[in-house]
Structures are given as C-alpha cells and as structure tokens.
Design a protein around this motif. Structure first.
Motif, PDB file in Angstrom:
ATOM      1  N   VAL A   1       0.841  -1.201   0.000  1.00  0.00           N
ATOM      2  CA  VAL A   1       0.000   0.000   0.000  1.00  0.00           C
ATOM      3  C   VAL A   1       0.873   1.246   0.000  1.00  0.00           C
ATOM      4  O   VAL A   1       0.579   2.234  -0.692  1.00  0.00           O
ATOM      5  N   SER A   2       1.975   1.203   0.757  1.00  0.00           N
ATOM      6  CA  SER A   2       2.886   2.355   0.798  1.00  0.00           C
ATOM      7  C   SER A   2       3.497   2.610  -0.576  1.00  0.00           C
ATOM      8  O   SER A   2       3.674   3.767  -0.984  1.00  0.00           O
ATOM      9  N   LYS A   3       3.831   1.540  -1.288  1.00  0.00           N
ATOM     10  CA  LYS A   3       4.399   1.705  -2.630  1.00  0.00           C
ATOM     11  C   LYS A   3       3.437   2.439  -3.544  1.00  0.00           C
ATOM     12  O   LYS A   3       3.822   3.357  -4.272  1.00  0.00           O
TER      13      LYS A   3
ATOM     14  N   PHE B   1       0.975   4.378  -2.622  1.00  0.00           N
ATOM     15  CA  PHE B   1       0.810   5.744  -2.110  1.00  0.00           C
ATOM     16  C   PHE B   1       1.902   6.659  -2.659  1.00  0.00           C
ATOM     17  O   PHE B   1       1.620   7.762  -3.145  1.00  0.00           O
ATOM     18  N   PHE B   2       3.156   6.223  -2.583  1.00  0.00           N
ATOM     19  CA  PHE B   2       4.251   7.057  -3.075  1.00  0.00           C
ATOM     20  C   PHE B   2       4.147   7.264  -4.586  1.00  0.00           C
ATOM     21  O   PHE B   2       4.432   8.349  -5.089  1.00  0.00           O
ATOM     22  N   GLN B   3       3.765   6.236  -5.305  1.00  0.00           N
ATOM     23  CA  GLN B   3       3.667   6.378  -6.752  1.00  0.00           C
ATOM     24  C   GLN B   3       2.602   7.403  -7.123  1.00  0.00           C
ATOM     25  O   GLN B   3       2.824   8.268  -7.984  1.00  0.00           O
ATOM     26  N   LEU B   4       1.451   7.347  -6.467  1.00  0.00           N
ATOM     27  CA  LEU B   4       0.371   8.272  -6.786  1.00  0.00           C
ATOM     28  C   LEU B   4       0.723   9.704  -6.407  1.00  0.00           C
ATOM     29  O   LEU B   4       0.423  10.647  -7.153  1.00  0.00           O
TER      30      LEU B   4
ATOM     31  N   ILE C   1      11.658   2.389  -0.492  1.00  0.00           N
ATOM     32  CA  ILE C   1      10.691   2.441  -1.588  1.00  0.00           C
ATOM     33  C   ILE C   1      11.285   3.263  -2.726  1.00  0.00           C
ATOM     34  O   ILE C   1      11.848   4.340  -2.497  1.00  0.00           O
ATOM     35  N   ILE C   2      11.162   2.757  -3.926  1.00  0.00           N
ATOM     36  CA  ILE C   2      11.730   3.412  -5.102  1.00  0.00           C
ATOM     37  C   ILE C   2      10.681   4.311  -5.736  1.00  0.00           C
ATOM     38  O   ILE C   2       9.504   3.930  -5.875  1.00  0.00           O
ATOM     39  N   LEU C   3      11.100   5.518  -6.131  1.00  0.00           N
ATOM     40  CA  LEU C   3      10.183   6.509  -6.677  1.00  0.00           C
ATOM     41  C   LEU C   3      10.437   6.733  -8.156  1.00  0.00           C
ATOM     42  O   LEU C   3      11.562   6.575  -8.644  1.00  0.00           O
ATOM     43  N   ALA C   4       9.392   7.152  -8.849  1.00  0.00           N
ATOM     44  CA  ALA C   4       9.500   7.466 -10.273  1.00  0.00           C
ATOM     45  C   ALA C   4       9.742   8.966 -10.438  1.00  0.00           C
ATOM     46  O   ALA C   4       8.953   9.691 -11.032  1.00  0.00           O
ATOM     47  N   VAL C   5      10.864   9.440  -9.892  1.00  0.00           N
ATOM     48  CA  VAL C   5      11.241  10.845 -10.046  1.00  0.00           C
ATOM     49  C   VAL C   5      12.443  10.918 -10.969  1.00  0.00           C
ATOM     50  O   VAL C   5      13.203   9.959 -11.105  1.00  0.00           O
ATOM     51  N   ASN C   6      12.617  12.077 -11.591  1.00  0.00           N
ATOM     52  CA  ASN C   6      13.698  12.230 -12.557  1.00  0.00           C
ATOM     53  C   ASN C   6      14.396  13.564 -12.327  1.00  0.00           C
ATOM     54  O   ASN C   6      14.323  14.477 -13.148  1.00  0.00           O
ATOM     55  N   PHE C   7      15.072  13.663 -11.200  1.00  0.00           N
ATOM     56  CA  PHE C   7      15.845  14.853 -10.897  1.00  0.00           C
ATOM     57  C   PHE C   7      17.173  14.818 -11.657  1.00  0.00           C
ATOM     58  O   PHE C   7      17.743  13.746 -11.880  1.00  0.00           O
TER      59      PHE C   7
END
Length: 873
Positions: free
Chosen positions: A567-569, A571-574, A624-630
């Motif tokens: 659920v946390s995964k 949450f972070f993705q959304l 948790i891995i995020l879909a960010v692109n810094f």
C-alpha cells in the motif's frame, strides 16, 4: 664473503645445500639462528612468519656487527662502523646477533646501500666512483650517480638479452639485484632526486612557503625520479620474466619483512624512504601475476598497514601526481588478489570474509588508491557548500533511557554526523568535489566480495566499533561495495531505528504514560491524496518530527488493504505522479534533459516544498523506489554542495554546450561574435520571458575574453542556486528531517543516491526469471510457467512496467537490478475465468493454471492494464 641476497635465498630455499661445509657467515647465521628459532611444524603459517621476521632481525644485527652501517660517525657500540665496536669474527658476530635479537638490547642503525666495513679498513678509493664490498658493486650515490639498476644499465642489459641465447646468464647479477630490490634505502637512492633537481627545488620552495595549506605538499613532495623508474621497468620488461620472476618475488617479500621490522620493532625509519620505496615496488609490471599475488602483494599490503596516516597521504599524493598511469595496474592487482581469495575460500558465520586478513589489508591499501584516483582526476576548485540545515533537537528522556537499558543499545543509531575519514581530511579531498576521477568509480566495486559479505554482521561491526579498529567492517570502505550491498546496510540502519521507536512506545505503556503511536500512520483519500498527505505530514513535523522515523503505514479511505509494504508503494507512486506534474506548478520539465526542476516562480509556500522533501526522505527511509527524474545536481546539493557550471551538462545540455563554446573561443572578437551581456533571460512556468541582471547595469556590460569565466560562473550560480534558493532550502530541510541520523552521505555518492531513489535502469527480465521462486505446485518446468515467461519476454517496456507495478506495487527496478527482486509465482487453482491476482506486499503473483497460452495472455494483460486499489481476495 657471500652477498646479503644469498643469505636471503639460503634462508628460504627448502633445497638449501646442506652438504656445503664452507664456513661462510651466511651458513653460520643460518645454522645458529635455526637452532634458536626452531618451532613446532604443526604451528601453522603464523609461526613461520614470526620465525622469518626474527631471522631477518638476526641477519640485520649480524651484518651491522660484521660490516657496519656505512656511517663513519656512528657511535653505536654494536656497529662495525663505530670506533667503539670490537673486532668480531663471523662466528662471534652471529652469536652476538642472536643474543641481541632475543633481548633487543641494541638499536639498529640506518642501513646504507653500500655497507662500508670498519672505518679503519675501508678499501674504497677516494678517487673512484665505485666501492667493492662483499662482491657487490654499487655506485657511490653521494656523487649523484645511479646504481647498476638505473634505467641506462637495464636498457643496455635488455638489449643485450635480445641477442643472447636461452641459457646465457642474466646480465644484471641476481644477487646484486635482489639485494637492491629488497632494501628500502637502496630503492630510494636508485631513483631518488638529485640535490639540484627541479622537483627538489619545488619541494623546498613549498616547504618555505608561509601558507599552512602547503604543509602537506612539503611532506609529500616529489622525492624520486619517476621518469627513470618507469623507463627502468619498461626496459626490464624486455627481459624474459623467467630469468628474474622468482628472485624478484623473494626480494619483494624480504623488502616487506624489512619494512615491517622497521615499523613494528626498531621504530627507526625514514617515512620518505619507505613510501618512495613502496611507490617503486608497485611500478613492477608483473605485480598482478600469480606468484606476486600469492606471496609478494599480500606481504606488501601487510607492511603498508603499519605506516602512519601521514605516510598513507604521501603515498596517495605520489601516486596521483607522478604515477597516475599505474593506478589501473595497481587497482587491478588488488582486485584480482581479493577476488581470488574470496572465490577460493569457504567462508562461514564462524570464519567470515571480515576475518580474512589478506582481503582486509588489500582493502585498506585500495582506500589509498581510491583517494589517489580522486586526486588524479578533475577536482572542482573552490566548491561552494550549501548552508547547513539546523533541525531543532527533540529530546525524549524516556526513549534515551530505554536505549541504555535494552541489549540493542550497542547498535543504536548515532545522533551526530559520522566523522570524516581521516585520510580524506588529511588530503583535503571530498568525492563531491571530484567531477571526473581518473578511473571510473565503478572499477573499485568488487562484486564477488559484495556477494559474500554477511551484511548483518558487517553492519553490527560498523555501528558498534565505528570509532575503533578492533573489528573490520567493509561499510567503513564503501567504495569497494556495490550500491545494492550498501543499500542493505542502510536498510538495517533504518529498521533498527523503527524498532527503537516501537520499544519507546512499549515503555511508555509499561510506566503508565500516554503511549505514542508506534507507527507513522497516514490515512488519505485517493481523490484528495496530495491535500490529505501534506496536511498530515505537516502536523507530524510540527508536533514531533521524530515520528517521521517510525515505520510508515498507509491506509486508503474506503479500502480494505492492510499495509505490509504494498500500500505504501502505491501511495508514493500516486503522490509523486501528482506533485511532479507540471500542471501542479511546483516543478517544471527540462525539455532537453527530460528532468524536473524547481519552479522559481511557484506560488506554493515553503511548507509545501518542505513536505515534498519529507516524502523523498521517507521513500529512502522505507526502502521504496520513486518514479522521479531529478538531474544529478539535486543530489549533489542535497549532500551539501551548490551547483556549478559543470552541473549544467546534465541540467541543460544545450545551454552547457553553448557556454562551453564561449569559454573555448580564443578570438579577440568574442564581444562581437556572441554579443552577450550580463543580463540573462529565462522562462517561467507559463512560458513568459523573465530578465535578470547578474551585475548592476548588466545590460550595458558585455562579455569579453577577460570576464567570460566570471559570466559563466554567475550564470550557472543563478540558475542552479539563487533562482531556486527558497524552494530548495525548504525541500532540503524536509529531506534532512528524515535522514539526519542516517549514514546516507557516508556510504553513497550522489549518483548512487539517485539509484537508491529511482532504482536501476536495467530492465533485464532474464534476471527476474532466474531469481523467481515457485509455490503451490508450480516449478520452472511447468507448462504454464514456460508459457508465462514466453509471453513476458515479448512484452514492450511499457507493458513490462505495468507487470512490475501489478506484482510488486512499483514499476521501478530495485537497486542492483531485477535479480534482487524476489518474485514468487504461486498456483491459484485450476483453469478458470478469474484474473491473476497479486500480493504486492510480498511480491507474490497468484496465477490460475489456465488451459492455453492464449487464455493466459488475455487474462494477464487485462489484470495488469486495469488493476488499481486494494480489495479482499
């Protein structure tokens, strides 16, 4: 009398001639020392080493008593060069040497390459440049001449060898060569700088400087002729190695033992001589061959460990300034030594790789190579640090008392920043300031070693003995570990902190106090996920920021899913999808690099950027891995360095190339060609042009050859730092609120933190197939499993991401690749019309045994395309 090198070979060779009855001093020392140093044959290699070291000490006393140190002003009564010394025969000298070695009653003099006998019996001709002592012809170094191992001599010998037949003797006398290469003072004098050399003048000039920052350069300045050293070994390489390999290995081993005796027993040595000697020894081209790896290299690593910090710094600086071409050669030899040792040894929980001295000492030497590699690369001058973030300390007396009472207090997290590495501090170098190391950082990774480390044990040693050297921990040498292995250490760090917070809650309940919540609970609505999440996190940050370090538990309102990670995964993705959407206005898209950047004209408050930083920190903290692109500059800034011109290459490649062309332009008409002033233009989120003067009246100040560097630096500083100073300061503050006690900056470089946040970019589903496990009756040979992987391998990258999202709750590849993702495929009944389901918390895919491949494809594609939310199965 036989040479010293013959004594060395006689003491090592198992086939030493026992039938030779000549009463040479070598035989006398051999026979009498054997009678004194006999040990139990079953005692193992450690006693053999002790025996050999003791024998070396006896030999040094013997030659000092019989031949002297070569110093006519020596006042040591146990040295033949002193006027106080008694005349001794070889037998008498051997007997006295053994007694002195046992009782350590006499000091050892500094050794000289040409051992001059008693001062009154010196047979050297004052008009000659050579001295005949014990059949060893060594040129007089005091007159600035080289010994017979100089580059010109070796060149002559190697050329002569090309026409010699296989049975002809080697031109360089082995006894002479072995003595020279096994004595640190000799090696230093062979390639030492002349008194009037340019490098020596530079060194003296640095020493006389009043600048305190020049002190280290004075100590580690150039004191040997690197060019001659390189040429000599190139010429030696032309000689077939079979003529000198075994002799050279033995000489290097003797050299290391001599150094160990100097550093450990006699305590009388010249640091400059020893370090220069080591630099020369590692220039040997064959140092990575099998004989050297098994004998010489481990012994040298062992000796280097006894050098003080100042010597380690000098060794790193010499390698970086004069021997940078040899760094890869040295690194490959050390990597080969570690790898061979790791793959050939069966480690266990009792005997671990941390207990293998061969591996640990090679790792310590590799750290010196690591810093030499950074110093030899492109280092940013005058880097600007980010302002430190101050987080108000929130004391919890009850929790602190608990740490002192419970057994796990020995592995508690530190509330202060980890100390800087002493060698890095001494060299004044930081990996954040190294724009391009001489060798890529990835070449220092050792994957076999990383795979064999028991990280739970290594982490315990890292935390409990962080300020001592009683227990070796590879986490203190993070450059050798892969990012995946280090992330496991970070995982243990974060989990221990989470469990500590749970214990605090338990103790509160025991003593009757109001127990705090043991978890960080967030209750959000899918339709208002940003508003709900930011409000709750803001309340927690204001009331008790320590709660951010508890284990995260997310609950979606109206859904029945229990958060065990899945659920946390989601949450972070959304939340990431919405926050980084350009329509939200907090971040903008960089068209060239396809990265996101802070909106300098954002209408959002600082508190909201702080909460975004908290989200990023929580993702790392909860693994948790995020879909960010810094762009990479964001991670460098998070670790404490402001952006600079070099960071524009990743942030905006087009702008960087244009500015670089300006810097490279050498014409006098730069002002007319570029027609650029100190007024710059950039766009806001709505596409409107905004003008900014880098200097007062910048529109009237043109860029010229004289001020173009200033313009470029000011331009980059404004875009990367000043224009987003408010937004980034708030963002970094939120990030630090979660990670302030974490060893994140000590273990990871900026590019590794990017992998930690965003995951790997390698979508190799073959690795996933190899690492997948099966349950419920399925095996890798089951028909439906073969059909499943046949379908998966034909999917496009978008569909593969959806499959990962469906089965694990995240469409990102974990650090280290898909081989680290433990997927389980379980049988979920016979053929039916039900869609596949998944437990994302545990990476379990429940797959009915469909009757055909087409039906499996149809059900699988529907499941991964329309799955969202959590419900009862």
């Amino acid at each position: 009398m036989n040479s010293k090198s013959e004594t060395d070979e006689a003491s090592r060779g198992s086939e030493a001639s026992s039938s030779n009855n000549n009463s040479t001093p070598n035989n006398i020392v051999e026979e009498q020392s054997q009678s004194v140093l006999c040990v139990n044959p079953a005692s193992g290699g450690s006693q053999d080493i002790m025996k050999r070291a003791a024998k070396e000490l006896i030999e040094r006393y013997f030659y000092q008593l019989l031949e002297g140190c070569g110093n006519p002003n020596c006042d040591n009564e146990y040295c033949a060069s002193s006027q106080k010394a008694k005349k001794l025969t070889a037998n008498e000298a051997a007997a006295v040497a053994i007694k002195l070695a046992e009782k350590k009653e006499a000091l050892l003099c500094d050794r000289h390459p040409n051992k001059v006998p008693r001062t009154e019996t010196n047979n050297c001709d004052s008009n000659s440049s050579t001295c005949d002592t014990s059949n060893k012809k060594v040129k007089n170094t005091s007159s600035n001449q080289k010994t017979d191992l100089s580059d010109s001599k070796v060149q002559e010998d190697s050329q002569g060898k090309e026409t010699a037949n296989e049975s002809s003797p080697i031109i360089i006398q082995q006894t002479e060569y072995k003595y020279i290469t096994s004595t640190s003072k000799c090696l230093d004098l062979i390639f030492g700088c002349n008194k009037n050399s340019v490098c020596n003048k530079e060194s003296k000039a640095m020493c006389s400087s009043s600048d305190p920052d020049k002190d280290i350069d004075c100590v580690i300045g150039p004191e040997f002729d690197a060019a001659s050293c390189h040429r000599a070994f190139r010429y030696l390489a032309k000689v077939p190695s079979k003529y000198y390999n075994s002799m050279l290995v033995s000489a290097l081993e003797t050299l290391a033992l001599h150094l160990k005796i100097d550093l450990e027993i006699s305590k009388k040595f010249s640091m400059e001589d020893v370090v220069t000697c080591l630099v020369i020894a590692f220039e040997i081209p064959d140092i990575g061959c099998s004989d050297y790896l098994e004998v010489a290299l481990p012994t040298l690593c062992h000796a280097i460990e006894y050098l003080p910090l100042k010597a380690h710094a000098r060794l790193a600086r010499l390698w970086s300034e004069y021997c940078k071409e040899s760094l890869r050669h040295i690194l490959e030899a050390l990597q080969q030594l570690i790898t061979l040792r790791v793959v050939s040894t069966n480690y266990s929980r009792i005997y671990q790789v941390q207990d293998d001295e061969c591996v640990t000492k090679a790792t310590k030497l590799m750290k010196i190579v690591y810093y030499a590699n950074m110093a030899a690369g492109e280092v940013q001058q005058n880097p600007q640090p980010e302002e430190p973030v101050v987080i108000a300390s929130q004391l919890d007396p009850l929790g602190d008392a608990l740490h002192d009472l419970l057994p796990l207090s020995a592995i508690k997290t530190s509330k202060h920043a980890l100390p800087e590495d002493p060698l890095a501090a001494y060299l004044k170098i930081n990996s954040l300031d190294v724009r391009k190391p001489y060798l890529p950082y990835e070449e220092f990774y050792n994957e076999p070693l990383s795979d064999n480390i028991e990280m739970d044990i290594d982490f315990a040693s890292y935390k409990t003995d962080v300020n001592s050297a009683t227990k070796f921990a590879f986490l203190n040498y993070p450059f050798i570990l892969t990012a995946a292995t280090k992330s496991l250490g970070l995982y243990y760090e974060n989990r221990i902190r989470m469990y500590s917070e749970r214990r605090v809650s338990l103790l509160h309940a025991v003593v009757g106090a109001a127990p705090p919540m043991p978890f960080l609970r967030l209750r959000v609505r899918r339709s208002h996920i940003i508003a709900d999440a930011l409000v709750e996190l803001e309340m927690i940050a204001m009331e008790r920021a320590l709660d951010l370090k508890k284990q995260l538990m997310v609950e979606f309102e109206g859904e029945q899913g229990v958060d065990e990670g899945g659920v946390s995964k989601e949450f972070f993705q959304l939340i990431v999808e919405e926050i980084f959407n350009p329509d939200y206005g907090m971040f903008t898209q960089q068209p060239d690099s396809h990265t996101v950047w802070f909106n300098p004209t954002s209408f959002e408050t600082e508190a909201q950027f702080t909460l975004i930083g908290i989200v990023l920190g929580l993702a790392i903290y909860n693994n948790i891995i995020l879909a960010v692109n810094f762009p990479m500059v964001v991670y460098r800034k998070l670790m404490g360095r402001k952006g600079a011109f070099e960071d524009l290459a990743d942030w905006n490649p087009s702008l960087y190339n244009g500015l670089k062309d300006m810097l490279d332009y050498s014409g006098d008409d730069l002002e007319e060609v570029y027609y650029q002033t100190f007024r710059i233009c950039y766009k806001d989120v709505f596409g409107n042009n905004i003008f900014h003067d880098l200097k007062d009246e910048g529109d009237s100040l043109f860029v010229t050859q004289a001020n173009k560097r200033e313009f470029v630096d000011m331009y980059a500083d404004f875009l990367l730092n000043k224009s987003v100073e408010t937004q980034f300061r708030a963002f970094r503050r939120g990030f630090v609120m979660v990670t302030d006690e974490s060893p994140l900056s000590a273990l990871f470089r900026p590019e590794e933190i990017e992998t930690l946040v965003c995951g790997s970019k390698n979508f190799d589903f073959n690795e996933l197939e190899k690492s997948t496990e099966y349950d419920g009756g399925y095996t890798s040979d089951s028909r439906i499993i073969k059909d499943f992987w046949c379908i998966v391998h034909k999917l496009c990258i978008t569909e593969k991401r959806k499959l990962l999202q469906f089965t694990t709750g995240s469409d990102r590849v974990p650090v280290g690749g898909l081989s680290y993702l433990k997927l389980v495929i379980a049988r979920n009944g016979p053929d039916s019309d039900r869609l596949p389901t998944a437990h994302t918390c545990f990476n379990v895919l429940l797959l009915p045994e469909y009757r055909s491949r087409d039906k499996l494809r149809d059900r699988l594609m529907k499941a991964i395309s329309y799955s969202k939310g959590f419900g009862m199965l």
